[in-house]
Each structure stands twice: as structure tokens, then as C-alpha cells.
Design a protein around this motif. Structure first.
Motif, PDB file in Angstrom:
ATOM      1  N   UNK A 151     -13.276  12.238 -94.048  1.00  0.00           N
ATOM      2  CA  UNK A 151     -13.460  12.348 -95.496  1.00  0.00           C
ATOM      3  C   UNK A 151     -13.325  10.968 -96.118  1.00  0.00           C
ATOM      4  N   UNK A 152     -14.307  10.574 -96.896  1.00  0.00           N
ATOM      5  CA  UNK A 152     -14.312   9.259 -97.523  1.00  0.00           C
ATOM      6  C   UNK A 152     -14.304   9.418 -99.035  1.00  0.00           C
ATOM      7  N   UNK A 153     -13.382  10.222 -99.546  1.00  0.00           N
ATOM      8  CA  UNK A 153     -13.310  10.488-100.983  1.00  0.00           C
ATOM      9  C   UNK A 153     -11.871  10.786-101.360  1.00  0.00           C
ATOM     10  N   UNK A 154     -11.575  10.650-102.639  1.00  0.00           N
ATOM     11  CA  UNK A 154     -10.224  10.936-103.105  1.00  0.00           C
ATOM     12  C   UNK A 154     -10.157  12.177-103.991  1.00  0.00           C
ATOM     13  N   UNK A 155     -11.282  12.881-104.094  1.00  0.00           N
ATOM     14  CA  UNK A 155     -11.294  14.164-104.795  1.00  0.00           C
ATOM     15  C   UNK A 155     -12.497  14.954-104.313  1.00  0.00           C
ATOM     16  N   UNK A 156     -12.303  16.238-104.068  1.00  0.00           N
ATOM     17  CA  UNK A 156     -13.382  17.045-103.513  1.00  0.00           C
ATOM     18  C   UNK A 156     -13.213  18.501-103.893  1.00  0.00           C
ATOM     19  N   UNK A 157     -14.337  19.200-103.998  1.00  0.00           N
ATOM     20  CA  UNK A 157     -14.328  20.647-104.125  1.00  0.00           C
ATOM     21  C   UNK A 157     -14.402  21.200-102.711  1.00  0.00           C
ATOM     22  N   UNK A 158     -13.438  22.031-102.349  1.00  0.00           N
ATOM     23  CA  UNK A 158     -13.367  22.538-100.981  1.00  0.00           C
ATOM     24  C   UNK A 158     -13.478  24.062-100.958  1.00  0.00           C
ATOM     25  N   UNK A 159     -13.945  24.574 -99.831  1.00  0.00           N
ATOM     26  CA  UNK A 159     -14.007  26.005 -99.581  1.00  0.00           C
ATOM     27  C   UNK A 159     -13.222  26.280 -98.302  1.00  0.00           C
ATOM     28  N   UNK A 160     -12.338  27.268 -98.343  1.00  0.00           N
ATOM     29  CA  UNK A 160     -11.499  27.555 -97.188  1.00  0.00           C
ATOM     30  C   UNK A 160     -12.305  28.246 -96.087  1.00  0.00           C
ATOM     31  N   UNK A 161     -12.215  27.705 -94.858  1.00  0.00           N
ATOM     32  CA  UNK A 161     -12.821  28.327 -93.680  1.00  0.00           C
ATOM     33  C   UNK A 161     -11.842  29.290 -93.016  1.00  0.00           C
ATOM     34  N   UNK A 162     -10.581  29.085 -93.273  1.00  0.00           N
ATOM     35  CA  UNK A 162      -9.527  30.022 -92.887  1.00  0.00           C
ATOM     36  C   UNK A 162      -8.493  29.974 -94.012  1.00  0.00           C
ATOM     37  N   UNK A 163      -7.756  31.046 -94.229  1.00  0.00           N
ATOM     38  CA  UNK A 163      -6.903  31.133 -95.420  1.00  0.00           C
ATOM     39  C   UNK A 163      -5.800  30.095 -95.447  1.00  0.00           C
ATOM     40  N   UNK A 164      -5.468  29.645 -96.652  1.00  0.00           N
ATOM     41  CA  UNK A 164      -4.341  28.743 -96.827  1.00  0.00           C
ATOM     42  C   UNK A 164      -3.079  29.588 -97.035  1.00  0.00           C
ATOM     43  N   UNK A 165      -2.078  29.309 -96.236  1.00  0.00           N
ATOM     44  CA  UNK A 165      -0.837  30.099 -96.221  1.00  0.00           C
ATOM     45  C   UNK A 165       0.321  29.197 -96.651  1.00  0.00           C
ATOM     46  N   UNK A 166       1.017  29.591 -97.714  1.00  0.00           N
ATOM     47  CA  UNK A 166       2.169  28.832 -98.215  1.00  0.00           C
ATOM     48  C   UNK A 166       3.297  29.816 -98.479  1.00  0.00           C
ATOM     49  N   UNK A 167       4.461  29.544 -97.931  1.00  0.00           N
ATOM     50  CA  UNK A 167       5.584  30.465 -98.101  1.00  0.00           C
ATOM     51  C   UNK A 167       6.904  29.722 -98.012  1.00  0.00           C
ATOM     52  N   UNK A 168       7.955  30.400 -98.418  1.00  0.00           N
ATOM     53  CA  UNK A 168       9.321  29.904 -98.233  1.00  0.00           C
ATOM     54  C   UNK A 168      10.180  31.076 -97.791  1.00  0.00           C
ATOM     55  N   UNK A 169      11.240  30.779 -97.046  1.00  0.00           N
ATOM     56  CA  UNK A 169      12.136  31.807 -96.521  1.00  0.00           C
ATOM     57  C   UNK A 169      13.540  31.586 -97.056  1.00  0.00           C
ATOM     58  N   UNK A 170      14.111  32.609 -97.660  1.00  0.00           N
ATOM     59  CA  UNK A 170      15.466  32.529 -98.192  1.00  0.00           C
ATOM     60  C   UNK A 170      16.477  32.367 -97.052  1.00  0.00           C
TER      61      UNK A 170
END
Length: 248
Positions: A123-142
Motif C-alpha cells: 500500500x502506497x497511500x495514507x488514506x484508503x477506502x477498504x472493503x473487508x474480505x474477512x470480518x474485523x473482530x475487536x473485543x475485550x475480556x473482563x
């Protein structure tokens, strides 16, 4: 570096809906031909500086191809294609060599002579419109209750968590912290983009859709190779650049 895989299906390829562990197993099994490499990748990975976490710095896409779902099984016909990425060039070349030599085996189904395309796109850019090819997973555990909370893109903490995850992975790979983080904003993400699957007895939740990704070029390129968010080595967080779109 990227390895794109495609092969024809003479009859059909039948997999459980939660097939992530099968693809991950194919990757580890293929790397096992190099003595000690697969075990090191599986058990150790890369350790983040002073953060007590380890990361397997590769990711893979969802399977693509004509398919239908019956009784919680996904059935592919005609062909299937997927992709593996990693900043570890040696790993990608090992996979390519193994697939050419041994074919690809999904459980009891083996497919010989897959079409393999090795690429070194950056990637040769500092901003881009992206489409997920697999889901983005973000979580936290207590720490006390051990309950896991999965964030959705419309929550304020989502972007911060994605950036924090990036910092940890970058530190693990290069041994130093990046000079800055990254920023992600949802653009086209709806209810249908929510993705829930079962991985070895545990439910994981993520999101497909389109996002704006902003940050220093080298940071975005690193994420292109390793994936956004958590669980990358289990098939989460791969994205592609959406062409011919104005960046906001």
C-alpha cells in the motif's frame, strides 16, 4: 506478501459453516514440512514488547465461490478461491511450495494442482477506502468475570481498540513501537455485515462492510499484510482497497 489460491471442484466441497479452523489447520500442516517452523508459529508467534502477548502475523480471507448452505454446512461447487497474507515472506513461500507439491486437503477432500499466484503488493497511500474480505473482530475480556465483549463499528471505542491492536502487532513484529497509530471509520456497514461463527467451541463476532482507513503509509501497508483487529491467524481482518472511490 500475498498468496492467492484457486482450484476447481469436480463435484463439491462440503465444509461446516464454521470452517476457519480447517483453513488454519491447512496452513499449519503445510508449514510443518519445514522442521520446527509450524510449531514455533503455532505456539510462540511474535511477542509484543513489554505487553505480554504473542501474535501469529498472518491472515487469510473467507472462501469465495459459488455455494449454498444446507443444515449448517456450506457447499461449494465449480471452484473455490482464497488468499493468505503475511509480512513473513519465508512463510508465504513455504506455503506456495507445499501447495504445489502436495495439493490442498480440506479434511478428507484433497485437491491437486491448485492455481497459485504469488504477489508482493504494497500500500502506497495514507488514506484508503477498504472493503473487508474477512470480518474485523475487536473485543475485550473482563479480568474478573472472564466475559468477552465484542465491539461494533458504531461504538466510539471501536476505532481506538483497532489502533491499539495495531500498535501491539507492530511492536511484536519489529521490536519497537510505531511512531503513531491508525484511524478507522465505518462508511457502509449494516446489520447484514455482522458475522458470527464458532471457532473450536467458542463464538466469535466480527463485521464486514466498508471503512475509511487512515494513517502513515507504512502502518497501513503493515495492516494490509497482517490484518485489522484480533484473531487474524484464525481468518479475521483481511481487507482490500476499494478502487475508484474518492477518499473522504
Amino acid at each position: 506478501m500475498q498468496l492467492k489460491i484457486r482450484h476447481t471442484i469436480p463435484n463439491q466441497l462440503v465444509l461446516p459453516l464454521g470452517y476457519h479452523h480447517i483453513i488454519q489447520g491447512i496452513i499449519y500442516h503445510s508449514l510443518a514440512e519445514e522442521a520446527g517452523y509450524s510449531g514455533q508459529m503455532h505456539n510462540q508467534g511474535y511477542s509484543a514488547v513489554d505487553m505480554g502477548r504473542c501474535y501469529k502475523l498472518f491472515n487469510f480471507s473467507l472462501l469465495r465461490g459459488k455455494h449454498h448452505v444446507v443444515n449448517r454446512q456450506i457447499i461449494f461447487k465449480d471452484y473455490v478461491e482464497w488468499e493468505v497474507r503475511s509480512p513473513d515472506i519465508y512463510m508465504i513461500r513455504l506455503l506456495e511450495n507445499s501447495f504445489r507439491k502436495n495439493g490442498i486437503q480440506y479434511g478428507y477432500q484433497r485437491f491437486e494442482d491448485p492455481e497459485l499466484q504469488l504477489e508482493n503488493e504494497t500500500l502506497e497511500m495514507d488514506s484508503a477506502i477498504i472493503r473487508m474480505c474477512s470480518p474485523i473482530c475487536i473485543y475485550s475480556t473482563d479480568k474478573d468475570t472472564k466475559k468477552t465483549y465484542f465491539y461494533s463499528p458504531d461504538e466510539e471505542e471501536f476505532s481506538w481498540q483497532v489502533s491499539d491492536n495495531f500498535v501491539r502487532k507492530y511492536s511484536a513484529c519489529y521490536g519497537v513501537s510505531p511512531e503513531s497509530g491508525i484511524w478507522i471509520m465505518p462508511l457502509k456497514v449494516g446489520r447484514r455485515d455482522k458475522y458470527v461463527t464458532k471457532y473450536k467451541g467458542f463464538y466469535l463476532s466480527g463485521w464486514l462492510g466498508e471503512y475509511q482507513l487512515t494513517g502513515p503509509r507504512k502502518n497501513l501497508d503493515f495492516l494490509y499484510q497482517t490484518g485489522l483487529g484480533c484473531r487474524n491467524s484464525q481468518g479475521f481482518g483481511m481487507f482490500e482497497i476499494k478502487e475508484n472511490e474518492d477518499v473522504y
